[in-house]
Scaffold this motif. Structure first.
Motif, short mmCIF file in Angstrom:
data_model
loop_
_atom_site.label_atom_id
_atom_site.label_comp_id
_atom_site.label_asym_id
_atom_site.label_seq_id
_atom_site.Cartn_x
_atom_site.Cartn_y
_atom_site.Cartn_z
N ALA A 180 -0.69 -3.97 -10.89
CA ALA A 180 0.41 -3.03 -10.63
C ALA A 180 -0.18 -1.72 -10.11
CB ALA A 180 1.22 -2.79 -11.91
N GLY A 181 0.20 -1.33 -8.92
CA GLY A 181 -0.34 -0.11 -8.32
C GLY A 181 -1.41 -0.38 -7.29
N VAL A 182 -1.75 -1.68 -7.13
CA VAL A 182 -2.78 -1.97 -6.12
C VAL A 182 -2.41 -3.18 -5.26
CG1 VAL A 182 -4.31 -3.23 -7.69
CG2 VAL A 182 -5.27 -2.14 -5.73
N LEU A 183 -1.71 -4.16 -5.83
CA LEU A 183 -1.23 -5.31 -5.05
C LEU A 183 0.29 -5.29 -5.07
CD1 LEU A 183 -3.44 -8.35 -6.17
CD2 LEU A 183 -3.81 -6.81 -4.24
N SER A 184 0.86 -5.86 -4.02
CA SER A 184 2.32 -5.87 -3.96
C SER A 184 2.89 -6.85 -4.99
CB SER A 184 2.70 -6.25 -2.53
OG SER A 184 3.97 -6.77 -2.51
N GLY A 261 2.44 9.32 -11.52
CA GLY A 261 1.46 8.34 -11.05
C GLY A 261 2.07 7.36 -10.06
N VAL A 262 3.24 6.84 -10.39
CA VAL A 262 3.91 5.88 -9.51
C VAL A 262 4.27 6.56 -8.18
CG1 VAL A 262 5.97 4.41 -9.24
CG2 VAL A 262 4.78 4.49 -11.43
N ASN A 263 4.76 7.80 -8.27
CA ASN A 263 5.08 8.52 -7.03
C ASN A 263 3.83 8.73 -6.18
OD1 ASN A 263 7.79 8.67 -7.48
ND2 ASN A 263 7.73 10.68 -8.47
N PHE A 264 2.72 9.00 -6.84
CA PHE A 264 1.45 9.18 -6.11
C PHE A 264 1.08 7.87 -5.40
CE2 PHE A 264 -3.12 9.04 -5.64
CZ PHE A 264 -3.42 10.30 -5.13
N VAL A 265 1.14 6.77 -6.15
CA VAL A 265 0.79 5.45 -5.58
C VAL A 265 1.69 5.16 -4.37
CG1 VAL A 265 0.98 2.96 -6.06
CG2 VAL A 265 -0.18 4.46 -7.70
N MET A 266 2.99 5.43 -4.54
CA MET A 266 3.92 5.12 -3.45
C MET A 266 3.69 6.04 -2.24
SD MET A 266 7.11 4.04 -5.74
CE MET A 266 8.33 3.29 -4.76
#
Ligand SMILES: Cc1ncc(COP(=O)(O)O)c(C=O)c1O
Length: 383
Positions: A180-184, A261-266
Protein backbone atom coordinates in the motif's frame (compact mmCIF):
# COMPACT_ATOMS: atom_id res chain seq x y z
CA UNK A 1 28.00 9.85 10.77
CA UNK A 2 25.16 10.15 8.26
CA UNK A 3 22.55 7.46 8.89
CA UNK A 4 21.28 5.49 5.92
CA UNK A 5 17.95 4.01 6.91
CA UNK A 6 17.22 0.74 5.10
CA UNK A 7 14.48 -0.72 7.28
CA UNK A 8 11.48 0.73 5.48
CA UNK A 9 9.78 -2.69 5.33
CA UNK A 10 9.56 -2.56 9.14
CA UNK A 11 8.49 1.09 9.25
CA UNK A 12 9.26 3.97 6.93
CA UNK A 13 11.63 6.69 8.07
CA UNK A 14 11.82 9.61 7.72
CA UNK A 15 8.26 10.75 7.05
CA UNK A 16 7.38 13.69 4.85
CA UNK A 17 7.43 17.04 6.73
CA UNK A 18 3.68 17.34 6.17
CA UNK A 19 3.11 14.18 8.27
CA UNK A 20 5.01 15.57 11.27
CA UNK A 21 3.15 18.86 10.91
CA UNK A 22 -0.29 17.22 10.69
CA UNK A 23 0.22 15.18 13.88
CA UNK A 24 1.55 18.21 15.73
CA UNK A 25 -1.26 20.45 14.45
CA UNK A 26 -3.92 18.01 15.60
CA UNK A 27 -2.40 17.51 19.03
CA UNK A 28 -1.58 21.16 19.60
CA UNK A 29 -4.48 23.06 18.06
CA UNK A 30 -7.31 20.74 17.06
CA UNK A 31 -7.91 18.03 19.67
CA UNK A 32 -11.45 16.74 20.13
CA UNK A 33 -12.79 13.20 20.26
CA UNK A 34 -14.44 12.26 16.93
CA UNK A 35 -18.07 11.16 17.04
CA UNK A 36 -18.48 11.97 20.74
CA UNK A 37 -21.08 14.72 20.90
CA UNK A 38 -21.48 17.66 18.55
CA UNK A 39 -19.00 20.32 19.68
CA UNK A 40 -16.94 22.12 17.06
CA UNK A 41 -13.83 20.23 18.25
CA UNK A 42 -15.61 16.89 17.93
CA UNK A 43 -16.85 17.72 14.45
CA UNK A 44 -13.40 18.87 13.35
CA UNK A 45 -11.85 15.64 14.66
CA UNK A 46 -14.56 13.68 12.82
CA UNK A 47 -13.62 15.46 9.60
CA UNK A 48 -10.02 14.28 9.96
CA UNK A 49 -11.23 10.65 10.03
CA UNK A 50 -13.65 11.24 7.18
CA UNK A 51 -11.03 12.89 4.98
CA UNK A 52 -8.55 10.10 5.68
CA UNK A 53 -11.17 7.47 4.83
CA UNK A 54 -11.93 9.25 1.57
CA UNK A 55 -8.27 9.60 0.61
CA UNK A 56 -7.72 5.88 1.25
CA UNK A 57 -10.90 5.00 -0.63
CA UNK A 58 -9.57 6.91 -3.62
CA UNK A 59 -6.19 5.20 -3.38
CA UNK A 60 -7.70 1.68 -3.24
CA UNK A 61 -10.73 2.40 -5.47
CA UNK A 62 -13.15 1.71 -2.64
CA UNK A 63 -16.66 2.88 -3.60
CA UNK A 64 -18.02 3.42 -0.08
CA UNK A 65 -15.38 4.98 2.15
CA UNK A 66 -17.46 4.15 5.25
CA UNK A 67 -16.47 0.51 4.64
CA UNK A 68 -12.92 1.33 5.70
CA UNK A 69 -12.42 0.99 9.46
CA UNK A 70 -9.28 2.24 11.17
CA UNK A 71 -7.16 -0.09 13.27
CA UNK A 72 -3.90 0.19 15.18
CA UNK A 73 -1.93 -1.55 12.42
CA UNK A 74 -2.34 -4.28 9.81
CA UNK A 75 -1.91 -6.99 12.45
CA UNK A 76 -5.11 -5.85 14.13
CA UNK A 77 -6.84 -5.58 10.75
CA UNK A 78 -5.78 -9.13 9.84
CA UNK A 79 -6.99 -10.48 13.18
CA UNK A 80 -10.38 -8.88 12.50
CA UNK A 81 -10.48 -10.15 8.91
CA UNK A 82 -9.59 -13.72 9.86
CA UNK A 83 -11.27 -14.19 13.25
CA UNK A 84 -14.28 -12.10 12.27
CA UNK A 85 -15.07 -14.37 9.31
CA UNK A 86 -13.69 -17.88 9.74
CA UNK A 87 -15.66 -20.43 11.75
CA UNK A 88 -14.96 -24.02 12.78
CA UNK A 89 -15.31 -26.24 9.72
CA UNK A 90 -14.21 -23.49 7.31
CA UNK A 91 -11.08 -23.92 5.17
CA UNK A 92 -8.64 -21.11 4.43
CA UNK A 93 -5.84 -21.06 1.83
CA UNK A 94 -2.70 -18.95 2.29
CA UNK A 95 0.78 -19.07 0.80
CA UNK A 96 3.91 -20.34 2.52
CA UNK A 97 5.27 -16.77 2.55
CA UNK A 98 2.83 -15.28 5.09
CA UNK A 99 3.89 -13.07 7.98
CA UNK A 100 3.19 -14.13 11.58
CA UNK A 101 0.40 -11.51 11.55
CA UNK A 102 -1.51 -14.09 9.48
CA UNK A 103 0.15 -17.31 10.60
CA UNK A 104 -0.37 -16.79 14.34
CA UNK A 105 -4.09 -15.96 14.20
CA UNK A 106 -4.53 -18.94 11.87
CA UNK A 107 -2.63 -21.17 14.29
CA UNK A 108 -5.15 -20.19 16.97
CA UNK A 109 -8.10 -20.66 14.60
CA UNK A 110 -6.81 -24.09 13.55
CA UNK A 111 -7.00 -25.21 17.17
CA UNK A 112 -10.65 -24.12 17.10
CA UNK A 113 -11.47 -26.24 14.05
CA UNK A 114 -10.57 -24.05 11.05
CA UNK A 115 -8.68 -25.97 8.33
CA UNK A 116 -5.62 -24.17 6.93
CA UNK A 117 -3.61 -24.96 3.80
CA UNK A 118 -0.42 -22.95 3.19
CA UNK A 119 0.32 -23.47 -0.52
CA UNK A 120 4.11 -23.91 -0.99
CA UNK A 121 5.89 -21.14 -2.90
CA UNK A 122 9.15 -21.46 -4.86
CA UNK A 123 12.41 -20.60 -3.04
CA UNK A 124 12.36 -17.10 -4.54
CA UNK A 125 8.94 -16.62 -2.91
CA UNK A 126 6.94 -16.82 -6.13
CA UNK A 127 3.58 -18.59 -6.25
CA UNK A 128 1.87 -20.56 -8.99
CA UNK A 129 -1.83 -19.57 -8.86
CA UNK A 130 -2.70 -23.03 -10.25
CA UNK A 131 -1.52 -24.50 -6.95
CA UNK A 132 -4.04 -22.32 -5.13
CA UNK A 133 -6.76 -23.51 -7.47
CA UNK A 134 -5.82 -27.13 -6.73
CA UNK A 135 -6.02 -26.50 -2.97
CA UNK A 136 -9.69 -25.41 -3.11
CA UNK A 137 -12.07 -27.70 -1.21
CA UNK A 138 -15.86 -27.63 -0.90
CA UNK A 139 -15.50 -25.86 2.49
CA UNK A 140 -12.92 -23.26 1.35
CA UNK A 141 -14.21 -19.96 2.69
CA UNK A 142 -11.25 -17.69 2.17
CA UNK A 143 -8.04 -17.15 0.19
CA UNK A 144 -5.73 -14.94 2.25
CA UNK A 145 -2.46 -13.74 0.74
CA UNK A 146 0.12 -11.06 1.22
CA UNK A 147 0.50 -8.76 -1.77
CA UNK A 148 4.29 -8.85 -1.44
CA UNK A 149 6.64 -10.67 0.88
CA UNK A 150 8.35 -8.72 3.65
CA UNK A 151 11.33 -11.08 3.33
CA UNK A 152 12.01 -11.31 -0.41
CA UNK A 153 9.73 -8.58 -1.76
CA UNK A 154 8.20 -11.16 -4.14
CA UNK A 155 5.00 -9.76 -5.63
CA UNK A 156 2.11 -12.22 -5.55
CA UNK A 157 -0.22 -12.70 -8.55
CA UNK A 158 -3.21 -11.10 -6.81
CA UNK A 159 -5.07 -10.39 -10.05
CA UNK A 160 -5.24 -14.11 -10.86
CA UNK A 161 -5.93 -15.07 -7.24
CA UNK A 162 -8.80 -12.57 -7.09
CA UNK A 163 -10.31 -14.10 -10.22
CA UNK A 164 -9.94 -17.62 -8.81
CA UNK A 165 -11.61 -16.55 -5.56
CA UNK A 166 -14.46 -14.80 -7.35
CA UNK A 167 -15.10 -17.68 -9.76
CA UNK A 168 -15.33 -20.07 -6.83
CA UNK A 169 -17.40 -17.88 -4.50
CA UNK A 170 -14.53 -17.59 -2.01
CA UNK A 171 -13.71 -14.51 0.09
CA UNK A 172 -10.45 -12.88 -1.03
CA UNK A 173 -8.38 -11.18 1.69
CA UNK A 174 -5.19 -9.27 0.85
CA UNK A 175 -2.49 -8.23 3.32
CA UNK A 176 -1.10 -5.10 1.68
CA UNK A 177 1.45 -4.31 4.44
CA UNK A 178 4.33 -4.15 1.96
CA UNK A 179 2.55 -2.64 -1.01
CA UNK A 180 0.00 0.00 0.00
CA UNK A 181 1.60 3.26 -1.12
CA UNK A 182 3.92 1.70 -3.66
CA UNK A 183 1.93 -0.68 -5.90
CA UNK A 184 -1.48 -0.05 -7.35
CA UNK A 185 -4.35 -1.69 -5.45
CA UNK A 186 -7.88 -1.66 -6.84
CA UNK A 187 -10.37 -3.58 -4.72
CA UNK A 188 -12.92 -3.62 -7.55
CA UNK A 189 -10.68 -4.68 -10.44
CA UNK A 190 -8.78 -7.17 -8.26
CA UNK A 191 -11.90 -8.63 -6.62
CA UNK A 192 -10.59 -7.94 -3.13
CA UNK A 193 -13.27 -8.53 -0.48
CA UNK A 194 -11.12 -7.62 2.52
CA UNK A 195 -8.10 -5.35 2.27
CA UNK A 196 -5.88 -4.99 5.31
CA UNK A 197 -3.34 -2.16 5.33
CA UNK A 198 -0.88 -0.54 7.66
CA UNK A 199 -0.30 3.20 7.81
CA UNK A 200 3.33 3.45 8.93
CA UNK A 201 5.16 1.77 6.06
CA UNK A 202 4.90 2.97 2.42
CA UNK A 203 1.81 5.07 3.19
CA UNK A 204 4.33 7.16 5.18
CA UNK A 205 1.99 7.73 8.14
CA UNK A 206 2.83 7.44 11.85
CA UNK A 207 2.99 4.17 13.78
CA UNK A 208 -0.32 3.17 15.36
CA UNK A 209 -2.30 3.56 12.14
CA UNK A 210 -3.83 1.07 9.72
CA UNK A 211 -7.17 -0.27 8.69
CA UNK A 212 -9.44 -2.77 7.04
CA UNK A 213 -11.77 -2.47 4.07
CA UNK A 214 -14.72 -4.88 4.11
CA UNK A 215 -16.82 -5.26 0.97
CA UNK A 216 -20.43 -4.12 1.51
CA UNK A 217 -22.66 -7.12 2.16
CA UNK A 218 -19.95 -9.24 3.77
CA UNK A 219 -20.85 -10.11 7.37
CA UNK A 220 -17.99 -9.73 9.79
CA UNK A 221 -17.91 -10.08 13.56
CA UNK A 222 -15.95 -7.43 15.48
CA UNK A 223 -13.22 -8.50 17.90
CA UNK A 224 -14.22 -5.80 20.37
CA UNK A 225 -17.34 -3.92 21.30
CA UNK A 226 -17.69 -0.56 23.02
CA UNK A 227 -18.39 3.11 22.64
CA UNK A 228 -18.76 4.37 19.09
CA UNK A 229 -20.58 7.64 19.75
CA UNK A 230 -23.49 6.26 17.69
CA UNK A 231 -26.68 4.37 18.72
CA UNK A 232 -25.60 4.78 22.34
CA UNK A 233 -29.08 3.87 23.63
CA UNK A 234 -28.59 0.21 22.54
CA UNK A 235 -26.39 -2.37 24.20
CA UNK A 236 -25.86 -4.02 20.82
CA UNK A 237 -22.84 -2.95 18.81
CA UNK A 238 -23.99 -0.87 15.77
CA UNK A 239 -24.09 -3.01 12.62
CA UNK A 240 -23.09 -0.27 10.23
CA UNK A 241 -19.53 0.29 9.09
CA UNK A 242 -17.22 1.73 10.20
CA UNK A 243 -18.78 1.83 13.71
CA UNK A 244 -19.10 -1.97 13.76
CA UNK A 245 -15.30 -2.29 13.82
CA UNK A 246 -14.31 1.00 15.49
CA UNK A 247 -14.96 0.89 19.24
CA UNK A 248 -13.18 3.26 21.59
CA UNK A 249 -11.40 6.55 20.95
CA UNK A 250 -9.41 6.22 17.73
CA UNK A 251 -5.87 7.37 17.02
CA UNK A 252 -7.02 10.68 15.56
CA UNK A 253 -3.60 12.43 15.71
CA UNK A 254 -2.07 9.42 13.96
CA UNK A 255 -4.85 9.41 11.39
CA UNK A 256 -4.21 13.10 10.68
CA UNK A 257 -0.62 12.08 9.95
CA UNK A 258 -1.77 9.14 7.85
CA UNK A 259 -3.96 11.46 5.80
CA UNK A 260 -0.92 13.68 5.16
CA UNK A 261 1.09 10.57 4.21
CA UNK A 262 -1.55 9.35 1.76
CA UNK A 263 -1.85 12.83 0.26
CA UNK A 264 1.93 12.92 -0.14
CA UNK A 265 1.94 9.51 -1.87
CA UNK A 266 -0.87 10.58 -4.18
CA UNK A 267 0.81 13.87 -5.04
CA UNK A 268 4.00 12.00 -5.98
CA UNK A 269 2.10 9.29 -7.84
CA UNK A 270 2.44 5.54 -7.28
CA UNK A 271 4.13 5.04 -10.65
CA UNK A 272 6.89 7.52 -9.88
CA UNK A 273 7.46 6.08 -6.41
CA UNK A 274 7.59 2.55 -7.78
CA UNK A 275 9.95 3.54 -10.60
CA UNK A 276 12.36 5.19 -8.14
CA UNK A 277 12.35 2.21 -5.77
CA UNK A 278 12.62 -0.34 -8.58
CA UNK A 279 15.62 1.44 -10.12
CA UNK A 280 17.44 1.52 -6.76
CA UNK A 281 16.55 -2.11 -6.02
CA UNK A 282 17.96 -3.23 -9.39
CA UNK A 283 21.11 -1.25 -8.64
CA UNK A 284 21.46 -2.80 -5.17
CA UNK A 285 20.91 -6.33 -6.48
CA UNK A 286 23.46 -5.96 -9.29
CA UNK A 287 26.02 -4.47 -6.91
CA UNK A 288 25.61 -7.12 -4.20
CA UNK A 289 25.59 -9.97 -6.74
CA UNK A 290 29.19 -9.21 -7.70
CA UNK A 291 30.53 -9.47 -4.15
CA UNK A 292 32.26 -12.80 -3.41
CA UNK A 293 30.62 -14.63 -0.50
CA UNK A 294 27.28 -12.76 -0.75
CA UNK A 295 24.16 -14.90 -1.10
CA UNK A 296 21.07 -13.06 -2.28
CA UNK A 297 17.47 -14.26 -1.90
CA UNK A 298 14.28 -13.49 -3.78
CA UNK A 299 13.44 -12.90 -7.44
CA UNK A 300 16.30 -12.12 -9.80
CA UNK A 301 14.80 -8.89 -11.11
CA UNK A 302 13.48 -5.85 -9.30
CA UNK A 303 10.35 -5.85 -11.47
CA UNK A 304 9.10 -8.96 -9.64
CA UNK A 305 9.70 -7.59 -6.15
CA UNK A 306 9.24 -4.59 -3.93
CA UNK A 307 12.29 -2.70 -2.66
CA UNK A 308 13.33 -5.46 -0.25
CA UNK A 309 16.70 -7.21 -0.61
CA UNK A 310 17.69 -9.95 1.86
CA UNK A 311 21.19 -11.44 1.86
CA UNK A 312 23.82 -13.25 3.86
CA UNK A 313 27.59 -13.24 3.79
CA UNK A 314 28.68 -16.87 3.78
CA UNK A 315 29.84 -18.10 7.18
CA UNK A 316 29.07 -14.79 8.92
CA UNK A 317 26.13 -14.49 11.30
CA UNK A 318 23.42 -12.19 9.94
CA UNK A 319 23.14 -10.39 13.29
CA UNK A 320 26.83 -9.59 13.17
CA UNK A 321 26.64 -8.21 9.63
CA UNK A 322 23.68 -6.02 10.58
CA UNK A 323 25.52 -4.79 13.68
CA UNK A 324 28.69 -3.89 11.74
CA UNK A 325 26.59 -2.09 9.12
CA UNK A 326 24.89 -0.10 11.87
CA UNK A 327 27.83 0.67 14.12
CA UNK A 328 30.64 1.12 11.62
CA UNK A 329 28.74 2.53 8.64
CA UNK A 330 25.52 4.00 10.06
CA UNK A 331 23.45 1.74 7.82
CA UNK A 332 20.23 0.54 9.47
CA UNK A 333 19.06 -2.93 8.37
CA UNK A 334 17.16 -5.77 10.03
CA UNK A 335 18.55 -9.21 10.70
CA UNK A 336 16.90 -12.41 11.93
CA UNK A 337 13.60 -13.93 10.88
CA UNK A 338 11.54 -10.78 10.22
CA UNK A 339 8.42 -12.22 11.94
CA UNK A 340 8.19 -14.55 8.94
CA UNK A 341 9.45 -18.05 9.81
CA UNK A 342 7.23 -19.60 7.13
CA UNK A 343 8.85 -17.41 4.49
CA UNK A 344 12.35 -18.17 5.75
CA UNK A 345 11.47 -21.87 5.62
CA UNK A 346 10.41 -21.43 1.98
CA UNK A 347 13.58 -19.57 1.04
CA UNK A 348 15.84 -21.98 3.00
CA UNK A 349 17.07 -19.51 5.62
CA UNK A 350 15.05 -20.61 8.66
CA UNK A 351 18.16 -21.67 10.59
CA UNK A 352 20.44 -18.77 9.82
CA UNK A 353 18.04 -15.90 9.11
CA UNK A 354 19.18 -13.09 6.82
CA UNK A 355 20.06 -9.42 6.70
CA UNK A 356 17.26 -7.46 5.08
CA UNK A 357 17.72 -4.13 3.39
CA UNK A 358 14.51 -2.34 2.51
CA UNK A 359 14.62 0.88 0.53
CA UNK A 360 12.04 3.61 0.55
CA UNK A 361 10.91 6.86 -0.99
CA UNK A 362 13.76 8.80 0.63
CA UNK A 363 16.57 6.37 -0.33
CA UNK A 364 19.01 7.84 -2.88
CA UNK A 365 21.46 6.52 -5.48
CA UNK A 366 24.30 7.71 -3.22
CA UNK A 367 22.89 5.67 -0.35
CA UNK A 368 22.85 2.51 -2.47
CA UNK A 369 26.43 3.09 -3.67
CA UNK A 370 27.60 3.55 -0.06
CA UNK A 371 25.78 0.39 1.03
CA UNK A 372 27.29 -1.77 -1.72
CA UNK A 373 30.75 -0.53 -0.78
CA UNK A 374 30.13 -1.27 2.91
CA UNK A 375 28.95 -4.84 2.23
CA UNK A 376 31.93 -5.33 -0.07
CA UNK A 377 34.30 -4.28 2.74
CA UNK A 378 32.64 -6.51 5.34
CA UNK A 379 32.67 -9.50 2.99
CA UNK A 380 36.31 -8.91 2.05
CA UNK A 381 37.28 -8.84 5.70
CA UNK A 382 35.09 -11.66 6.99
CA UNK A 383 34.43 -14.08 4.15
C1 LIG B 1 3.44 -8.79 5.07
C2 LIG B 1 3.26 -8.19 6.43
N1 LIG B 1 2.13 -8.42 7.10
C3 LIG B 1 1.92 -7.90 8.32
C4 LIG B 1 2.86 -7.10 8.93
C5 LIG B 1 2.56 -6.51 10.28
O1 LIG B 1 2.59 -5.11 10.20
P1 LIG B 1 2.20 -4.21 11.48
O2 LIG B 1 3.32 -4.40 12.44
O3 LIG B 1 2.11 -2.84 10.93
O4 LIG B 1 0.93 -4.73 11.99
C6 LIG B 1 4.05 -6.83 8.27
C7 LIG B 1 5.09 -6.02 8.92
O5 LIG B 1 6.25 -6.12 8.65
C8 LIG B 1 4.25 -7.38 6.99
O6 LIG B 1 5.35 -7.14 6.32
Amino acid sequence: MRVIYLDNAATSYPKPESVYEAVDRFNRYQGGNPGRGASSKTLAAGSVLMEAREALAKLFNVKESSHIAFTLNVTEALNVGLKGILEPGDHVITTSMEHNAVARPLHVLRKKGVEWTAVPCHPDGSLDPEEVKKAIQPNTRMICVLHASNLTGTIMPIDELGRIAKNNGIIFLVDSAQTAGVLSIDVEAQNIDILCFTGHKALLGPQGTGGIYVRPGLLITPLKEGGTGSKSEFLEQPEMMPDLLESGTPNTPGTAGLLAGVNFVMSQGLERIREHEQKLTEMLISGLKEIPGVELYGPEHAASRTAVVPFNIENVDCGEVSLILDQKYGIVTRSGLHCAPLAHGTVGTLKKGAVRMSLGYFTSVDDVETVIKAVYEIARERY
